[in-house]
Design a protein around this motif. Sequence first.
Motif, PDB file in Angstrom:
ATOM      1  N   CYS A 160       0.829  -1.209   0.000  1.00 55.75           N
ATOM      2  CA  CYS A 160       0.000   0.000   0.000  1.00 55.75           C
ATOM      3  C   CYS A 160       0.863   1.258   0.000  1.00 55.75           C
ATOM      4  O   CYS A 160       0.525   2.263  -0.644  1.00 55.75           O
ATOM      5  N   GLY A 184      -5.011   9.562  -9.285  1.00 56.50           N
ATOM      6  CA  GLY A 184      -6.287   8.856  -9.325  1.00 56.50           C
ATOM      7  C   GLY A 184      -6.141   7.407  -9.742  1.00 56.50           C
ATOM      8  O   GLY A 184      -6.816   6.525  -9.203  1.00 56.50           O
ATOM      9  N   SER A 185      -5.241   7.135 -10.694  1.00 59.50           N
ATOM     10  CA  SER A 185      -4.996   5.748 -11.102  1.00 59.50           C
ATOM     11  C   SER A 185      -4.407   4.933  -9.965  1.00 59.50           C
ATOM     12  O   SER A 185      -4.794   3.776  -9.747  1.00 59.50           O
ATOM     13  N   CYS A 186      -3.472   5.529  -9.217  1.00 62.20           N
ATOM     14  CA  CYS A 186      -2.885   4.828  -8.069  1.00 62.20           C
ATOM     15  C   CYS A 186      -3.932   4.557  -6.994  1.00 62.20           C
ATOM     16  O   CYS A 186      -3.954   3.469  -6.395  1.00 62.20           O
ATOM     17  N   ALA A 187      -4.803   5.534  -6.745  1.00 62.46           N
ATOM     18  CA  ALA A 187      -5.852   5.335  -5.745  1.00 62.46           C
ATOM     19  C   ALA A 187      -6.811   4.227  -6.159  1.00 62.46           C
ATOM     20  O   ALA A 187      -7.205   3.381  -5.341  1.00 62.46           O
ATOM     21  N   ALA A 188      -7.186   4.206  -7.434  1.00 64.28           N
ATOM     22  CA  ALA A 188      -8.088   3.160  -7.916  1.00 64.28           C
ATOM     23  C   ALA A 188      -7.435   1.779  -7.813  1.00 64.28           C
ATOM     24  O   ALA A 188      -8.068   0.802  -7.375  1.00 64.28           O
ATOM     25  N   ALA A 189      -6.153   1.674  -8.215  1.00 68.05           N
ATOM     26  CA  ALA A 189      -5.458   0.392  -8.130  1.00 68.05           C
ATOM     27  C   ALA A 189      -5.314  -0.065  -6.685  1.00 68.05           C
ATOM     28  O   ALA A 189      -5.453  -1.260  -6.369  1.00 68.05           O
ATOM     29  N   LEU A 191      -7.346   0.652  -4.148  1.00 73.90           N
ATOM     30  CA  LEU A 191      -8.643   0.196  -3.652  1.00 73.90           C
ATOM     31  C   LEU A 191      -9.018  -1.172  -4.220  1.00 73.90           C
ATOM     32  O   LEU A 191      -9.558  -2.021  -3.507  1.00 73.90           O
ATOM     33  N   PHE A 192      -8.729  -1.384  -5.508  1.00 70.37           N
ATOM     34  CA  PHE A 192      -9.000  -2.698  -6.096  1.00 70.37           C
ATOM     35  C   PHE A 192      -8.173  -3.785  -5.412  1.00 70.37           C
ATOM     36  O   PHE A 192      -8.671  -4.885  -5.125  1.00 70.37           O
ATOM     37  N   SER A 195      -9.529  -4.471  -1.951  1.00 69.43           N
ATOM     38  CA  SER A 195     -10.774  -5.227  -2.026  1.00 69.43           C
ATOM     39  C   SER A 195     -10.512  -6.706  -2.279  1.00 69.43           C
ATOM     40  O   SER A 195     -11.121  -7.579  -1.638  1.00 69.43           O
TER      41      SER A 195
END
Length: 262
Positions: A160, A184-189, A191-192, A195
């Motif tokens: 993380c 934003g791409s790093c945040a999305a990756a 979170l995925f 999850s």
Amino acid sequence: RVYARALLQEPRERLRVPLLARLESMRPSLHLSSPLAARAGSSVIMGGDYAAAASALFANVRLPASIVAGVLVPLSFGYVLPREGEVFSPRTQGALIRVYRVLSIWAYVSLVVAIVDASVAINSLAENAHAPAASVADLIASEYQLPWVAMNVNFLFGLCSVFVLVALRALMTWGSDEARVAAGSCAAALLFALSTIDEQVKAGAFADGLPQLICQYCTLTLGVAGASRSPLLIGGMLARAMRRRAAIRRRRLTATHAGRGS
């Protein structure tokens, strides 16, 4: 050769049994006595295939942790961060640089701890005798629960941290538009990934989710430290507590000086 001689010395009618079945019946059992236990006068049953499966599970985390730790070195220390950028003010940029440095060290240390936990557990699985277990999860839960939980939690924190460090570096070095897209791409990756890991933890046999896994790590560490009274483990916990206290104190002093300056 031993198997062939045994088959040739037996009556001809028994040779009608399939050769593979005969060889399987003559194969030594996996439940072998440990030399150390035999020397002590007791027989200990080896873990068999579950020890090998547990070693593979530890190795599955050790290899990615080693790769991420190698990537983290140039990401953290290879390039100097600029004091000024397009996204943040110079004052915010300086504060983020300090956060970046502390987070880099913390992430690298966590990954190294994960590698050490995995390596020691793999060596122990290969060297020591283990009680019979119903599954690989039972073997880990009964004898390697703390190394398993500690390895996963430290690897998770290091992974993380890499996403956060990449996002911070993009925000502090690139232009505003490109930096926001990269962050934003790093945040999305991130979170995925969280999850997926959370669902896998829930499907496992050790915790009901990531928060419980982290709490279990703290509980197991305190329990082992209190039971074994290991000076090394207790010293490490005290050093970590003092480090956090120093970081909080430094943060308060920085906020105080900033308030006076404004």
